[in-house]
Design a protein around this motif. Structure first.
Motif, PDB file in Angstrom:
ATOM      1  N   VAL A   8       0.831  -1.206   0.000  1.00 25.77           N
ATOM      2  CA  VAL A   8       0.000   0.000   0.000  1.00 25.77           C
ATOM      3  C   VAL A   8       0.867   1.258   0.000  1.00 25.77           C
ATOM      4  N   GLY A   9       2.183   1.070   0.160  1.00 27.19           N
ATOM      5  CA  GLY A   9       3.061   2.233   0.190  1.00 27.19           C
ATOM      6  C   GLY A   9       4.509   1.819   0.032  1.00 27.19           C
ATOM      7  N   ASP A  62       8.794  -2.079   0.967  1.00 30.82           N
ATOM      8  CA  ASP A  62       7.372  -2.101   0.619  1.00 30.82           C
ATOM      9  C   ASP A  62       6.594  -2.007   1.927  1.00 30.82           C
ATOM     10  N   VAL A  63       5.524  -1.246   1.923  1.00 30.98           N
ATOM     11  CA  VAL A  63       4.684  -1.127   3.110  1.00 30.98           C
ATOM     12  C   VAL A  63       3.359  -1.838   2.827  1.00 30.98           C
ATOM     13  N   ARG A  65      -0.513  -3.280   4.416  1.00 32.73           N
ATOM     14  CA  ARG A  65      -1.560  -2.787   5.315  1.00 32.73           C
ATOM     15  C   ARG A  65      -1.317  -3.193   6.766  1.00 32.73           C
ATOM     16  N   PHE A  96       4.339   4.363  11.923  1.00 33.87           N
ATOM     17  CA  PHE A  96       4.161   4.959  10.595  1.00 33.87           C
ATOM     18  C   PHE A  96       3.461   6.316  10.662  1.00 33.87           C
ATOM     19  N   GLU A 100       4.887   9.484   8.729  1.00 34.02           N
ATOM     20  CA  GLU A 100       4.095  10.270   7.781  1.00 34.02           C
ATOM     21  C   GLU A 100       4.248  11.765   8.097  1.00 34.02           C
ATOM     22  N   SER A 103       7.772  12.894   7.147  1.00 34.36           N
ATOM     23  CA  SER A 103       8.248  12.437   5.844  1.00 34.36           C
ATOM     24  C   SER A 103       9.119  13.508   5.182  1.00 34.36           C
ATOM     25  N   LEU A 133       7.786   8.509   3.215  1.00 36.54           N
ATOM     26  CA  LEU A 133       6.707   7.523   3.146  1.00 36.54           C
ATOM     27  C   LEU A 133       5.742   7.966   2.052  1.00 36.54           C
ATOM     28  N   GLU A 134       5.569   7.101   1.064  1.00 36.11           N
ATOM     29  CA  GLU A 134       4.651   7.416  -0.037  1.00 36.11           C
ATOM     30  C   GLU A 134       3.593   6.335  -0.102  1.00 36.11           C
ATOM     31  N   TRP A 135       2.344   6.753  -0.122  1.00 38.96           N
ATOM     32  CA  TRP A 135       1.248   5.788  -0.260  1.00 38.96           C
ATOM     33  C   TRP A 135       0.958   5.569  -1.738  1.00 38.96           C
TER      34      TRP A 135
END
Length: 136
Positions: A8-9, A62-63, A65, A96, A100, A103, A133-135
Motif C-alpha cells: 500500500v506504500g 514495501d509497506v 496494510r 508509521f 508520515e 516524511s 513515506l509514499e502511499w
C-alpha cells in the motif's frame, strides 16, 4: 507464511548516523551497525568503527496494510570466529503515523538501551535518520 497482499506504500529510509554509543576497550573494539525492519523485511547498514558511526545509507521497503511501525536495532559486531555474538545495544521503534508527519525531514530519536546499566548515568545514545513515506 500468509502473504500480506499488495503493498500500500513505499518507505525510503536514509540512515544517517548514530551518536554516543558506549565506548569499548581498545583491544576488543568492534564495529557498529544497524538493522532496519519493516514487517518481515530487514536491511543492514555497513559495519563501521567507533562510537559515532556515520552510515549514510538508504533502504527501500514495501509497506503493507498490516505494517504499523519501523524498528531499528543498533548492534556491536561480534568478534568473529564465533567468540562473541553480535550485541544489541539498543533499539528505536517509530510508528508509521510519525513517519508520515516527518516524511522528508530529518528525524532524531533516542536509542532505548537494551541494558540501561551499560550506559553511563546521564548519557544517551542517539540515532538520526530521514524517511520518506509514499502511499500507492
Amino acid at each position: 507464511g500468509r502473504q500480506p497482499g499488495r503493498p500500500v506504500g513505499a518507505l525510503t529510509v536514509r540512515l544517517l548516523e548514530a551518536r554516543d554509543l558506549p565506548a569499548q576497550g581498545m583491544l576488543l573494539a568492534t564495529d557498529a551497525f544497524a538493522e532496519v525492519c519493516v514487517g518481515a523485511q530487514r536491511f543492514g547498514s555497513p559495519r563501521l568503527p567507533g562510537c559515532n558511526p556515520v552510515w549514510g545509507c538508504s533502504f527501500k521497503f514495501d509497506v503493507f496494510r498490516i505494517d504499523t511501525a519501523m524498528r531499528i536495532g543498533i548492534y556491536r559486531a561480534g568478534l568473529g570466529w564465533g567468540l562473541l555474538q553480535d550485541e544489541l545495544l539498543g533499539r528505536v521503534e517509530i510508528p508509521f503515523l510519525d513517519l508520515e508527519d516527518w516524511s522528508g525531514c530529518p528525524i532524531g530519536r533516542v536509542i532505548e538501551p537494551e541494558d540501561p546499566e551499560s550506559i553511563p548515568a546521564g548519557a544517551c545514545m542517539f540515532l538520526e535518520l530521514q524517511c520518506t513515506l509514499e502511499w500507492l
